[in-house]
Design a protein around this motif. Structure first.
Motif, short mmCIF file in Angstrom:
data_model
loop_
_atom_site.label_atom_id
_atom_site.label_comp_id
_atom_site.label_asym_id
_atom_site.label_seq_id
_atom_site.Cartn_x
_atom_site.Cartn_y
_atom_site.Cartn_z
N ASP A 18 0.70 -1.00 -0.16
CA ASP A 18 -0.20 -0.08 -0.02
C ASP A 18 0.88 1.12 0.00
OD1 ASP A 18 -2.29 -1.59 -0.08
OD2 ASP A 18 -2.15 -1.45 2.31
N VAL A 19 2.16 1.17 0.41
CA VAL A 19 2.80 2.33 0.64
C VAL A 19 4.10 2.48 -0.28
CG1 VAL A 19 4.53 3.32 2.41
CG2 VAL A 19 2.27 2.15 3.34
N PHE A 20 4.69 1.32 -0.78
CA PHE A 20 5.68 1.22 -1.55
C PHE A 20 5.53 0.53 -2.84
CE2 PHE A 20 7.54 1.66 2.66
CZ PHE A 20 8.10 3.13 2.45
N ASN A 21 6.26 0.44 -3.85
CA ASN A 21 6.29 -0.44 -5.15
C ASN A 21 7.11 -1.53 -4.74
OD1 ASN A 21 6.23 -1.27 -7.49
ND2 ASN A 21 7.78 0.19 -8.34
N LEU A 26 6.60 -9.63 0.76
CA LEU A 26 6.51 -8.41 1.38
C LEU A 26 5.50 -7.54 1.16
CD1 LEU A 26 8.35 -6.51 3.09
CD2 LEU A 26 9.39 -5.60 0.77
N SER A 27 4.94 -7.32 -0.01
CA SER A 27 3.76 -6.45 -0.38
C SER A 27 2.46 -6.70 0.61
CB SER A 27 3.47 -6.68 -1.86
OG SER A 27 2.96 -7.97 -2.20
N SER A 28 2.53 -8.12 0.99
CA SER A 28 1.21 -8.55 1.63
C SER A 28 1.39 -8.25 3.15
CB SER A 28 0.58 -9.69 1.30
OG SER A 28 1.67 -10.79 1.90
N GLY A 54 11.01 10.74 3.81
CA GLY A 54 11.67 9.58 3.23
C GLY A 54 10.83 8.33 3.92
N PRO A 55 11.21 7.19 3.33
CA PRO A 55 10.64 5.80 3.65
C PRO A 55 10.58 5.55 5.24
CG PRO A 55 12.11 5.55 2.02
CD PRO A 55 12.28 6.89 2.54
N ALA A 56 11.67 5.97 6.01
CA ALA A 56 11.41 5.62 7.46
C ALA A 56 10.23 6.36 7.96
CB ALA A 56 12.75 5.95 8.33
N SER A 57 9.96 7.43 7.61
CA SER A 57 8.90 8.42 8.26
C SER A 57 7.58 7.88 7.78
CB SER A 57 9.03 9.90 7.72
OG SER A 57 10.13 10.47 8.34
N LEU A 58 7.54 7.51 6.39
CA LEU A 58 6.25 6.86 5.80
C LEU A 58 5.91 5.50 6.53
CD1 LEU A 58 6.77 7.18 2.12
CD2 LEU A 58 4.96 8.37 3.65
N MET A 59 7.04 4.83 6.73
CA MET A 59 6.77 3.55 7.62
C MET A 59 6.27 3.90 9.02
SD MET A 59 9.99 1.21 6.41
CE MET A 59 9.85 -0.18 7.33
N THR A 60 7.05 4.61 9.63
CA THR A 60 6.86 4.96 11.07
C THR A 60 5.26 5.26 11.08
OG1 THR A 60 8.96 5.68 11.66
CG2 THR A 60 7.22 6.27 12.81
N SER A 61 4.67 6.16 10.20
CA SER A 61 3.24 6.57 9.98
C SER A 61 2.34 5.45 10.00
CB SER A 61 2.87 7.75 9.13
OG SER A 61 1.64 8.02 9.20
N GLY A 111 11.96 -4.77 -2.87
CA GLY A 111 11.18 -3.68 -2.48
C GLY A 111 12.09 -2.50 -2.55
N THR A 112 12.26 -1.63 -3.62
CA THR A 112 12.97 -0.44 -3.63
C THR A 112 12.37 0.66 -3.82
OG1 THR A 112 13.52 -0.62 -5.86
CG2 THR A 112 14.69 -1.93 -4.67
N GLU A 113 12.96 1.87 -3.30
CA GLU A 113 12.54 3.04 -3.44
C GLU A 113 13.65 3.90 -3.83
OE1 GLU A 113 9.55 4.92 -3.14
OE2 GLU A 113 8.75 2.65 -3.45
#
Length: 116
Positions: A18-21, A26-28, A54-61, A111-113
């Motif tokens: 839902d958050v990353f490509n 991993l996606s589920s 960044g990804p860490a902030s998105l993941m934390t949220s 999974g990469t960003e």
């Protein structure tokens, strides 16, 4: 006074897909607090700070929303981040800084960003 719309209850956890490509297992997987902490540590080591966008902030949220909704506990980590870890690298392409974050599971799904 704010005219904010009431929020609907979260029906299911926020997942990596839902958050990353990302693809594969991993996606589920739901984004978990310990995974976010692992990514934050990797960003801090590489960049000297955690980026607000960044990804860490998105993941934390996402992890906080999952925890607040009762889908996961505070010390939850996925087997992917726990066993495989995450990598943050910084390179330069045509004078522009490129940041790449990688989470890889045991089946080779990645999974990469990339941020330029």
């Amino acid at each position: 006074m704010s005219q904010e719309k009431p929020r609907r209850p979260q029906q299911e956890p926020i997942k990596y897909g839902d958050v990353f490509n990302v693809s594969g297992e991993l996606s589920s997987q739901p984004v978990a607090p310990r995974d976010a902490a692992t990514m934050q540590s990797a960003e801090d080591k590489t960049l000297g700070q955690t980026r607000k966008d960044g990804p860490a902030s998105l993941m934390t949220s996402a992890a906080q929303k999952n925890e607040d909704a009762g889908f996961i506990g505070h010390n939850t980590a996925t087997n992917i981040a726990r066993d495989e870890g995450v990598t943050v690298s910084e390179t330069y392409d045509s004078g522009k800084r490129v940041l790449e974050k990688l989470v890889e599971d045991t089946n080779g799904a990645k999974g990469t960003e990339k941020n330029k």
